[in-house]
Scaffold this active site. Sequence first.
Site, PDB file in Angstrom:
ATOM      1  CE1 TYR A 148      -3.995   1.739  -0.223  1.00 10.81           C
ATOM      2  CE2 TYR A 148      -3.507   2.674   1.926  1.00 10.81           C
ATOM      3  CZ  TYR A 148      -4.280   2.644   0.783  1.00 10.81           C
ATOM      4  OH  TYR A 148      -5.329   3.507   0.649  1.00 10.81           O
ATOM      5  CE  LYS A 163     -20.503 -20.524 -15.604  1.00  9.41           C
ATOM      6  NZ  LYS A 163     -21.651 -20.054 -16.378  1.00  9.41           N
ATOM      7  CG  ASP A 190     -28.432 -17.772 -14.439  1.00 12.82           C
ATOM      8  OD1 ASP A 190     -28.337 -18.515 -15.424  1.00 12.82           O
ATOM      9  OD2 ASP A 190     -28.189 -18.149 -13.281  1.00 12.82           O
TER      10      ASP A 190
END
Length: 764
Positions: A40, A95, A138
Amino acid sequence: MSKQRNRREALIYHAKPIPGKIKIVPTKPYTTQRDLALAYSPGVAEPCLEIEKDKNNAYKYTAKGNLVAVISNGTAVLGLGNIGPEASKPVMEGKGLLFKIFADIDVFDIEVDTENVEEFIQTVKNIAPTFGGINLEDIKAPEAFEIERRLKEELDIPVMHDDQHGTAIISAAALLNALELTGRKIEEARIVVSGAGAAAVSCTRLYKAFGASAENIVMLDSKGVIRKDRDNLTKEKLEFASDRKIDTLTEAMVDADVFVGLSIADIVDPKMLLSMAKDPIVFAMANPNPEIGYDLACRTREDVVMATGRSDHPNQVNNVLGFPFIFRGALDVRATKINEAMKMAAVKALAELTKEPVPEQVNIAYGKTRLAFGKDYIIPKPFDPRLISEIPPAVAKAAMESGVAREPIEDWDRYREELLQRSGSDNKIVRLLHDRARRNPKRIVFAEAEHLDVLKAAQISYDEGIAIPILLGRKDIINELKKELEFDADIEIIDPKQDEAQEKRELYAKTYFEKRQRNGVGMYGALRKMRERTYYGSMMVVVGDADGMVTGYSRAYPSVVKPIFEIIGRAANVKRVSTVHIMDTKRGPMFLADTSINIDPNAEELAEITQMTANVATTFGFTPVIAMLSYANFGSSVNPKAKKVKEAVSMLHQSNPDLIVDGEIQTDFALNKELLESKFPFSKLAGKKVNTLIFPNLESANITYKLLKELNGTDSIGPIVVGLKKAVHIVQLGASVDEIVNMTAVTVIDAQEREKRKQAKQAE
């Protein structure tokens, strides 16, 4: 399994121990202040500035190149319909899990709360810089067509609506092979397509791309045949409208060569099937129940070539054969899109792979002597380890040849090796075990069924079709636990101490006495032993009242081993029984021995342990590549501890020269191919991936497998006992439910193998 229990288990699976199915893990060190400063502020500024100069540097300095978004608005979730974005999230996470385990692709699932096409498109475009690819999921038709078309045109990363193209790619590969098998040309095939949604449209377009004639295609929706003279047709339906003067599926099926079902269950009856042409090709892909049942179709016509969407029949049209590997290839060349050439390359690669010799690992997983190209094998199996090394290269090459690849691959051999090293290539051992056990479940005794975890494992084994449980213990306790678990199946329960078991106790005691009478066992003592579950269960296996036994959950290992050794005994020509653990590591399954029994085996015993462990690896479909471990490398120490390993290797080289085994060798050299090749190029292991480790003593083996398990969270299967006369296996004290289920599968497979050997011997 009751619907209520299935519902409860599904909810627990998704909720515990951590809600959801996927998480983010760091890929860089983060232990020190220096690490955090690089991760960071201030170190992160440097890659930011490089990406500002050239946004393509995002692929170099961030996870973008291996990150896919699975995006949905939940308007067409399979089997559930329009359930909304929040309710679709478990499906999208699922998925993502498949992307990871099959192709090592990371996923963020994103659920968008809009049914407005323009809003959806703009949302995806706004977040696209984060990702290397977009998987649409979908989304209802016809909106799905417009959304995908626009995003493919307006984004410079791969976009694919898997509901359309996944089924199209897999079924097209199956269709090409089925047509070849039946001696047809696709240009002449008469094709009936039942369904006019996104998948049906995409399938039919792809069939046409491979040569199917529009004049030979009839598509049907819920109103019947889609004809050009019908009113209010969408442009997608108009694309496939027929000139034929027919209205019904019954009429369309007459003399048809191919039926492709993407609609609803049970709409094809035997009469329709009988009206089709010779050697009909039927792809009944409605889920969970096909347009015509597999068994019914095969009974109706012996010449049918049949595929479904189900895993319990041959030729499953499963999208997991496609989307992970297509995106893998597209990402690896930084493709700007997934075009027709790439999809067609995937089809051809799948079709050709089916015709190649099938790895023994796949044959074993599916309980076949030899899977071969034919009517019951027209597409590869999802467990085929070659998918990761064959489909992505084909897709990547097509991307390069069609001009959409920004980072071409030059060394294809190296690329294939990198693909095989990805976590998705080998980590399917548990699924392989379970699937193979289901092919021919056996009667397995659970000797400690009064314990909740053991009974739960028996329940799962029964529900999954892995085994036929026989439960030992107090009936009242077991029945009470069964109620708690909603385990309502009619399972045999035996309490060896009760009067109803007396006849069997006496029979078993007589057999035990005859076996052990010269080892200090009297008839009275034999009768007492038969009241103990491990003794009773072992005798069930010996006399054939059961095929195998799983025990050890509630007792220390030595106390369980003793009765098993007394009753079951060693197999013929085996001097030392030993144990093997299968560790499901990031580099693939590793076979470790001996992890539980032999404290300090000599050279001859080590050689025997090695040979038996090699047999275990072979049984589960793996070619054993064996390192015999030591603190020394190839004669660098003359200490007896190292010399015994060297002697064992020498024995094996003489007795079994074809076995890939070498040592003595240190663990790092055994597991690091580059290190081994550079220092010991003469070794039999040079250039090979070691998958079997033989330890010089029990303490090193036991410590190692437990370290792997606890520190790395590595799943383990074992200890698998090798060298016994019967299929009896011992789980570790306090084993988890999953570990007991896995050991049950191992026990079933062990019993299956023994049955095969017995049948083969009888046939001689």
